[in-house]
Design a protein around this motif. Structure first.
Motif, PDB file in Angstrom:
ATOM      1  N   UNK A 105       0.828  -1.208   0.000  1.00 46.82           N
ATOM      2  CA  UNK A 105       0.000   0.000   0.000  1.00 46.82           C
ATOM      3  C   UNK A 105       0.863   1.259   0.000  1.00 46.82           C
ATOM      4  N   UNK A 106       1.990   1.207   0.679  1.00 45.28           N
ATOM      5  CA  UNK A 106       2.898   2.355   0.684  1.00 45.28           C
ATOM      6  C   UNK A 106       3.532   2.567  -0.683  1.00 45.28           C
ATOM      7  N   UNK A 107       3.699   1.488  -1.446  1.00 46.31           N
ATOM      8  CA  UNK A 107       4.179   1.643  -2.831  1.00 46.31           C
ATOM      9  C   UNK A 107       3.176   2.440  -3.655  1.00 46.31           C
ATOM     10  N   UNK A 108       1.916   2.107  -3.498  1.00 45.58           N
ATOM     11  CA  UNK A 108       0.879   2.817  -4.250  1.00 45.58           C
ATOM     12  C   UNK A 108       0.786   4.277  -3.803  1.00 45.58           C
ATOM     13  N   UNK A 109       0.976   4.499  -2.507  1.00 39.88           N
ATOM     14  CA  UNK A 109       0.972   5.862  -1.988  1.00 39.88           C
ATOM     15  C   UNK A 109       2.117   6.675  -2.590  1.00 39.88           C
ATOM     16  N   UNK A 110       3.305   6.057  -2.682  1.00 35.98           N
ATOM     17  CA  UNK A 110       4.461   6.745  -3.259  1.00 35.98           C
ATOM     18  C   UNK A 110       4.266   7.000  -4.746  1.00 35.98           C
ATOM     19  N   UNK A 114       4.230  10.670  -6.938  1.00 33.86           N
ATOM     20  CA  UNK A 114       4.913  11.008  -8.194  1.00 33.86           C
ATOM     21  C   UNK A 114       3.964  11.761  -9.119  1.00 33.86           C
ATOM     22  N   UNK A 115       2.740  11.265  -9.241  1.00 38.37           N
ATOM     23  CA  UNK A 115       1.748  11.948 -10.077  1.00 38.37           C
ATOM     24  C   UNK A 115       1.441  13.340  -9.546  1.00 38.37           C
ATOM     25  N   UNK A 172      11.695  14.132  -9.708  1.00 38.41           N
ATOM     26  CA  UNK A 172      12.710  13.084  -9.573  1.00 38.41           C
ATOM     27  C   UNK A 172      12.806  12.583  -8.136  1.00 38.41           C
ATOM     28  N   UNK A 173      12.687  13.487  -7.172  1.00 37.39           N
ATOM     29  CA  UNK A 173      12.721  13.076  -5.770  1.00 37.39           C
ATOM     30  C   UNK A 173      11.555  12.138  -5.459  1.00 37.39           C
ATOM     31  N   UNK A 174      10.382  12.466  -5.982  1.00 42.02           N
ATOM     32  CA  UNK A 174       9.220  11.597  -5.765  1.00 42.02           C
ATOM     33  C   UNK A 174       9.415  10.237  -6.427  1.00 42.02           C
ATOM     34  N   UNK A 175      10.046  10.237  -7.599  1.00 46.92           N
ATOM     35  CA  UNK A 175      10.303   8.966  -8.273  1.00 46.92           C
ATOM     36  C   UNK A 175      11.268   8.102  -7.476  1.00 46.92           C
ATOM     37  N   UNK A 176      12.304   8.709  -6.921  1.00 48.11           N
ATOM     38  CA  UNK A 176      13.256   7.941  -6.128  1.00 48.11           C
ATOM     39  C   UNK A 176      12.597   7.433  -4.844  1.00 48.11           C
ATOM     40  N   UNK A 177      11.711   8.225  -4.270  1.00 48.29           N
ATOM     41  CA  UNK A 177      10.965   7.752  -3.100  1.00 48.29           C
ATOM     42  C   UNK A 177      10.080   6.567  -3.459  1.00 48.29           C
ATOM     43  N   UNK A 178       9.536   6.589  -4.673  1.00 45.97           N
ATOM     44  CA  UNK A 178       8.760   5.439  -5.145  1.00 45.97           C
ATOM     45  C   UNK A 178       9.668   4.214  -5.280  1.00 45.97           C
ATOM     46  N   UNK A 179      10.882   4.417  -5.796  1.00 39.28           N
ATOM     47  CA  UNK A 179      11.826   3.305  -5.891  1.00 39.28           C
ATOM     48  C   UNK A 179      12.151   2.745  -4.509  1.00 39.28           C
ATOM     49  N   UNK A 180      12.321   3.618  -3.533  1.00 39.77           N
ATOM     50  CA  UNK A 180      12.603   3.169  -2.165  1.00 39.77           C
ATOM     51  C   UNK A 180      11.413   2.393  -1.604  1.00 39.77           C
ATOM     52  N   UNK A 181      10.201   2.844  -1.911  1.00 39.21           N
ATOM     53  CA  UNK A 181       9.011   2.119  -1.459  1.00 39.21           C
ATOM     54  C   UNK A 181       8.968   0.724  -2.068  1.00 39.21           C
ATOM     55  N   UNK A 182       9.369   0.601  -3.333  1.00 36.69           N
ATOM     56  CA  UNK A 182       9.446  -0.718  -3.964  1.00 36.69           C
ATOM     57  C   UNK A 182      10.464  -1.598  -3.251  1.00 36.69           C
ATOM     58  N   UNK A 183      11.635  -1.028  -2.967  1.00 41.70           N
ATOM     59  CA  UNK A 183      12.682  -1.784  -2.292  1.00 41.70           C
ATOM     60  C   UNK A 183      12.224  -2.214  -0.897  1.00 41.70           C
ATOM     61  N   UNK A 184      11.518  -1.335  -0.197  1.00 44.22           N
ATOM     62  CA  UNK A 184      10.979  -1.696   1.118  1.00 44.22           C
ATOM     63  C   UNK A 184      10.029  -2.883   1.013  1.00 44.22           C
ATOM     64  N   UNK A 317      18.908   7.351  -1.709  1.00 46.77           N
ATOM     65  CA  UNK A 317      18.937   8.512  -0.816  1.00 46.77           C
ATOM     66  C   UNK A 317      19.990   9.531  -1.266  1.00 46.77           C
ATOM     67  N   UNK A 318      21.102   9.054  -1.825  1.00 48.46           N
ATOM     68  CA  UNK A 318      22.089   9.973  -2.384  1.00 48.46           C
ATOM     69  C   UNK A 318      21.491  10.727  -3.566  1.00 48.46           C
ATOM     70  N   UNK A 319      20.759  10.028  -4.400  1.00 49.51           N
ATOM     71  CA  UNK A 319      20.121  10.680  -5.551  1.00 49.51           C
ATOM     72  C   UNK A 319      19.080  11.698  -5.095  1.00 49.51           C
ATOM     73  N   UNK A 320      18.335  11.338  -4.069  1.00 52.18           N
ATOM     74  CA  UNK A 320      17.338  12.277  -3.543  1.00 52.18           C
ATOM     75  C   UNK A 320      18.020  13.534  -3.024  1.00 52.18           C
TER      76      UNK A 320
END
Length: 494
Positions: A105-110, A114-115, A172-184, A317-320
């Motif tokens: 659910x947090x992936x979908x939230x992230x 992005x949108x 881009x920051x939102x996209x990287x946060x989405x990537x982190x949510x996927x990794x989580x 996190x470095x990219x963010x």
């Protein structure tokens, strides 16, 4: 503007700039001792609190004689039976785990975030309607008619052309946060798999240990029967009967504890799989497996440095942090936008004036903001350094973890061979001690000591097998091997 006014204005600007430069904030000196005034205030606040009187229940419901009557018609759920192996336990746990559901659910939230960030690049449309009521009549500026009401409406469109990198950085920051949510999400699956493996093998270990204790009770009981027969025949002393009886009682105590540990482990496994906790599990695996271990330490470390979830998150996190620096720098950049719309003075939408339209272009550039942008840039640069240090620290931590897990597996493997040989030797020693005692050439203490050594050897062998299998699962987790193969993994590898 006369010279005098100009000089005043120029002097004001110079003063503002000079004050702004001098207003750069610096942190106050950090205290290295506690502040007594803060403690005194906290104690004073606590003393002023009014505590409500609470009635403490000292009635232990567990020792009430009529406890069943007070429960009424409460009926425990009927227990079911389930045949289970390691694969089934892990699959069920991953399927039912709530943490995995939350992570998804947090992936979908992230993704929605992005949108939301990307929407700032799209044109915006606004509509406004205003009506005013006046006490006296006023003359309309357009028609010349007198009225005590006025109306205005407008439809306007605005389209951002350039934001100095602000919007792009936030996207881009939102996209990287989405990537982190996927990794989580993937990491939660791996954590759940490891927890299920540990719970299953702990349950299997406790089953085997309970069997060892039961065998020990049987051995002590058989020996006590032999001692009693020899005592009745007048061959041995009463002391042999007493010490043998005590050893049997101690073995029964250990057996009770082992059976309880087995039942607790079963309930814990049921909990991890999220099935009714009173489910009776039947293990399909009768013994611990001993799979081959064919990977070098360097290979394990290299795989962990590439696939470990924490390192991937640290990289994002470095990219963010770099994108946050881009956003901060946008404070120095001008922004451009275009727009247009219709505006008319009427209460009705149908009375739009097709000729009353406007096109506009807007350019904005914040020449001086008192040093706020400069401070944001400085903070963002330091944040990049922190993220980089976190990444390097995580890599070192992961390498240490993999090395420890790898070396532990090698030790557990050697322990299996050593304890396996010890079991065979202890069994032989117990047989010899028993035969010697029955023949009258051995003493009772030799038999009791041999049985204790045999029980210890069997326990150590089971523990070594358990540690080896848990070690393999722990190393797999440390290397970042996914628990579930998702379709996006194949796309990412291309």
């Amino acid at each position: 503007m006369n010279k005098y006014t100009y000089r005043i204005l120029a002097a004001t600007v110079v003063m503002a700039l000079s004050l702004g430069v001098g207003a750069e904030a610096k942190g106050s000196v950090t205290r290295t001792t506690t502040d007594p005034s803060i403690t005194e205030k906290a104690l004073a606040a606590q003393m002023n609190q009014v505590s409500k009187d609470k009635t403490v229940n000292f009635n232990n419901m567990l020792i009430q004689k009529n406890l069943a009557d007070s429960l009424g018609n409460v009926v425990a759920p009927e227990a079911s039976n389930l045949d289970i192996d390691l694969r089934g336990a892990v699959t069920t746990a991953i399927k039912n785990n709530r943490d995995i559901t939350i992570a998804d659910l947090q992936r979908k939230e992230a993704e929605a975030a992005v949108s939301q960030a990307a929407a700032a690049k799209n044109p915006s449309v606004s509509y406004s309607w205003t009506g005013n009521q006046f006490k006296t009549r006023v003359v309309s500026a357009t028609t010349g008619a007198m009225n005590n009401r006025s109306y205005s409406q407008g439809v306007n469109v605005s389209f951002p052309i350039w934001t100095g990198g602000n919007v792009e950085g936030q996207i881009n920051e939102a996209r990287y946060n989405k990537n982190i949510a996927d990794v989580n999400y993937y990491m939660t699956e791996a954590d759940t798999k490891l927890s299920a493996v540990k719970a299953y093998y702990t349950w299997l270990e406790d089953i085997k240990l309970a069997e060892v204790q039961d065998q020990s009770v049987s051995d002590y009981a058989s020996h006590l029967n032999n001692v009693q027969q020899q005592f009745d025949a007048g061959i041995v002393a009463k002391l042999d009967v007493l010490t043998s009886n005590v050893s049997l009682a101690n073995a029964k105590q250990s057996s009770i504890a082992a059976h309880n540990a087995r039942d607790v482990a079963e309930a814990n496994l049921n909990n991890i799989m999220r099935i009714p906790m009173n489910t009776k599990l039947n293990p399909l695996d009768k013994d611990f497996p001993e799979p081959d271990f064919d990977i070098t330490m360097d290979q394990a470390i290299l795989m962990a440095q590439k696939y470990r979830w924490e390192l991937i998150k640290a990289d994002y996190n470095v990219r963010i942090a770099n994108e946050q620096l881009r956003v901060a720098r946008s404070g120095y950049m001008p922004t451009f936008s275009v727009g247009g719309g219709y505006n008319w003075d009427s209460a009705a939408i149908s009375k739009i004036d097709k000729d009353d339209w406007a096109l506009k272009g807007t350019a904005s550039w914040n020449i001086w903001d008192g040093g706020a942008t400069q401070a944001k840039i400085k903070s963002a640069k330091e944040a990049i350094k922190v993220a980089q240090e976190d990444l390097l620290k995580a890599r070192e931590t992961v390498e240490l973890e993999v090395r420890q897990d790898y070396l532990n597996i090698l030790a557990y493997k050697e322990q299996i061979r050593a304890t396996e040989a010890a079991v065979a030797e202890a069994e032989e020693a117990y047989k010899i001690a028993t035969v010697r005692y029955q023949s009258g050439v051995g003493i009772n203490l030799d038999v009791l000591d041999a049985e204790l050594q045999l029980n210890t050897a069997r326990t150590n062998y089971i523990t070594a097998l358990y540690n080896y299998n848990i070690g393999l699962a722990t190393l797999e987790h440390a290397m970042g091997i996914p628990a579930v193969i998702h379709p996006e993994f194949a796309k990412a590898g291309k």
